[in-house]
Write a protein that holds these residues in place. Structure first.
Motif, PDB file in Angstrom:
ATOM      1  N   GLU A   1       0.857  -1.191   0.000  1.00  0.00           N
ATOM      2  CA  GLU A   1       0.000   0.000   0.000  1.00  0.00           C
ATOM      3  C   GLU A   1       0.893   1.240   0.000  1.00  0.00           C
ATOM      4  O   GLU A   1       1.772   1.373   0.847  1.00  0.00           O
ATOM      5  N   PRO A   2       0.692   2.148  -0.946  1.00  0.00           N
ATOM      6  CA  PRO A   2       1.616   3.289  -1.044  1.00  0.00           C
ATOM      7  C   PRO A   2       1.429   4.269   0.103  1.00  0.00           C
ATOM      8  O   PRO A   2       0.331   4.442   0.636  1.00  0.00           O
TER       9      PRO A   2
ATOM     10  N   GLN B   1       1.292   8.044   1.766  1.00  0.00           N
ATOM     11  CA  GLN B   1       0.733   9.319   1.346  1.00  0.00           C
ATOM     12  C   GLN B   1       1.023  10.365   2.411  1.00  0.00           C
ATOM     13  O   GLN B   1       1.483  10.056   3.514  1.00  0.00           O
ATOM     14  N   ARG B   2       0.767  11.606   2.064  1.00  0.00           N
ATOM     15  CA  ARG B   2       0.992  12.724   2.980  1.00  0.00           C
ATOM     16  C   ARG B   2       0.268  12.473   4.305  1.00  0.00           C
ATOM     17  O   ARG B   2      -0.915  12.113   4.332  1.00  0.00           O
ATOM     18  N   GLY B   3       0.992  12.648   5.394  1.00  0.00           N
ATOM     19  CA  GLY B   3       0.415  12.485   6.724  1.00  0.00           C
ATOM     20  C   GLY B   3       0.635  11.125   7.352  1.00  0.00           C
ATOM     21  O   GLY B   3       0.383  10.956   8.545  1.00  0.00           O
ATOM     22  N   ASP B   4       1.104  10.143   6.594  1.00  0.00           N
ATOM     23  CA  ASP B   4       1.402   8.834   7.169  1.00  0.00           C
ATOM     24  C   ASP B   4       2.615   8.935   8.092  1.00  0.00           C
ATOM     25  O   ASP B   4       3.516   9.749   7.871  1.00  0.00           O
ATOM     26  N   LEU B   5       2.640   8.077   9.104  1.00  0.00           N
ATOM     27  CA  LEU B   5       3.787   8.000   9.999  1.00  0.00           C
ATOM     28  C   LEU B   5       4.626   6.774   9.643  1.00  0.00           C
ATOM     29  O   LEU B   5       4.082   5.714   9.327  1.00  0.00           O
TER      30      LEU B   5
ATOM     31  N   ASP C   1       4.487  10.982  -0.831  1.00  0.00           N
ATOM     32  CA  ASP C   1       4.728   9.541  -0.842  1.00  0.00           C
ATOM     33  C   ASP C   1       6.215   9.193  -0.798  1.00  0.00           C
ATOM     34  O   ASP C   1       6.587   8.043  -0.536  1.00  0.00           O
ATOM     35  N   THR C   2       7.092  10.181  -1.016  1.00  0.00           N
ATOM     36  CA  THR C   2       8.533   9.911  -1.057  1.00  0.00           C
ATOM     37  C   THR C   2       9.368  10.796  -0.146  1.00  0.00           C
ATOM     38  O   THR C   2      10.560  10.555   0.007  1.00  0.00           O
TER      39      THR C   2
ATOM     40  N   ARG D   1       2.089   3.724   9.392  1.00  0.00           N
ATOM     41  CA  ARG D   1       0.745   3.883   9.954  1.00  0.00           C
ATOM     42  C   ARG D   1       0.005   5.035   9.281  1.00  0.00           C
ATOM     43  O   ARG D   1       0.583   6.077   8.994  1.00  0.00           O
ATOM     44  N   ARG D   2      -1.271   4.812   9.049  1.00  0.00           N
ATOM     45  CA  ARG D   2      -2.142   5.877   8.521  1.00  0.00           C
ATOM     46  C   ARG D   2      -3.017   6.379   9.661  1.00  0.00           C
ATOM     47  O   ARG D   2      -3.716   5.609  10.315  1.00  0.00           O
ATOM     48  N   ILE D   3      -2.958   7.666   9.894  1.00  0.00           N
ATOM     49  CA  ILE D   3      -3.637   8.270  11.027  1.00  0.00           C
ATOM     50  C   ILE D   3      -5.009   8.780  10.621  1.00  0.00           C
ATOM     51  O   ILE D   3      -5.170   9.435   9.588  1.00  0.00           O
TER      52      ILE D   3
END
Length: 286
Positions: free
Chosen positions: A217-218, A220-224, A237-238, A280-282
């Motif tokens: 799963e790619p 994205q902005r805001g992921d930890l 994403d990078t 992690r996705r918040i």
């Protein structure tokens, strides 16, 4: 061993919070007294005159469980973190009305831009406004704060990355949580709390937030993203935004570069160690 995490357990061998009765043994159990931080910053240490574990900001609430020899042991109401602070840094409880939403702000002795400021306080600090003077707000200490730097107590930002970006270039400081100095988990905590998302203090605690990304799963902005002893927030994403001891600052770094560097740092001497441990996705509810 009682299995409780001492970082968030309000007990120190002399006293324990009353809700721990029947959970652990203590000489006495107390309800505790809520005090307010009256200094711009105060260290929260693991022992009297011990190492800094975290910091408390001006206007924050601290529950005092035990007090002796000039130090108060208790618990931060921001995140439940426990430790010792200087008793002189605390005053009586005061209800705040606003919080500082700029990286830092000056406390002016008069409502004039040219008046020499006496001190600065930092993002996330709580204040009680007593008078609205248009361009300035008078607070309970008698100082004046630029209106643009304050938000109502319940006001929140919408983008944690945008909040973290406000700390760009801030010096790295173990246990820090302000523009004066901040660490990796302090940066993430400030970013999430400012957006209305409850967040614990340390990176291992933060690794329970949100949901784990599925394999493949790619980002994205805001992921930890997490390593042993380290956390950062993805600006894209990078691109990683993190407080780290390699740069000794809050900095942007390509994620691939950070992964290679940290993987080679088996001892964790410059922030994090080994391979990435979690992504992690918040969500808005944490």
């Amino acid at each position: 061993m009682n299995g409780l995490d001492p970082r968030v357990t309000p007990a120190n061998g002399h006293a324990a919070a009353h809700e721990l009765r029947g959970v652990l043994e203590a000489t006495r159990y107390v309800k505790g007294t809520i005090r307010t931080v009256q200094q711009p910053l105060v260290n929260l240490s693991d022992a009297p005159r011990g190492d800094r574990s975290s910091q408390l900001l001006f206007g924050e609430a601290f529950r005092v469980i035990d007090e002796r020899d000039g130090f108060a042991f208790g618990q931060s109401l921001r995140d439940g973190y426990c430790g010792y602070v200087l008793s002189a840094a605390l005053s009586r409880q005061e209800a705040a009305t606003h919080w500082v939403a700029a990286p830092a702000t000056h406390l002016y002795p008069r409502a004039r831009l040219k008046a020499p400021p006496e001190v600065a306080i930092f993002f996330g600090s709580h204040v009680r406004v007593t008078s609205d003077l248009g361009e300035f707000q008078k607070i309970s200490t008698g100082h004046f704060v630029p209106t643009q730097h304050l938000q109502r107590l319940r006001a929140r930002f919408s983008d944690p990355v945008g909040v973290a970006d406000m700390f760009l270039g801030t010096p790295y400081l173990w246990g820090g949580c302000s523009r004066w100095g901040i660490d990796c988990s302090g940066l993430v905590q400030q970013a999430l709390v400012a957006c209305g998302i409850d967040c614990p203090r340390d990176s291992d605690q933060q690794s329970a937030l949100g949901r784990a990304l599925h394999q493949g799963e790619p980002l994205q902005r805001g992921d930890l993203v997490f390593w042993k002893g380290h956390v950062g927030i993805m600006a894209s994403d990078t691109l990683l935004l993190h407080a780290n001891a390699h740069h000794m600052a809050v900095a942007y770094e390509p994620l691939d570069d950070a992964r290679r560097r940290i993987a080679a740092n088996a001892e964790g001497t410059s922030g994090g160690a080994g391979e990435m441990t979690d992504r992690r996705r918040i969500t808005r509810n944490g």
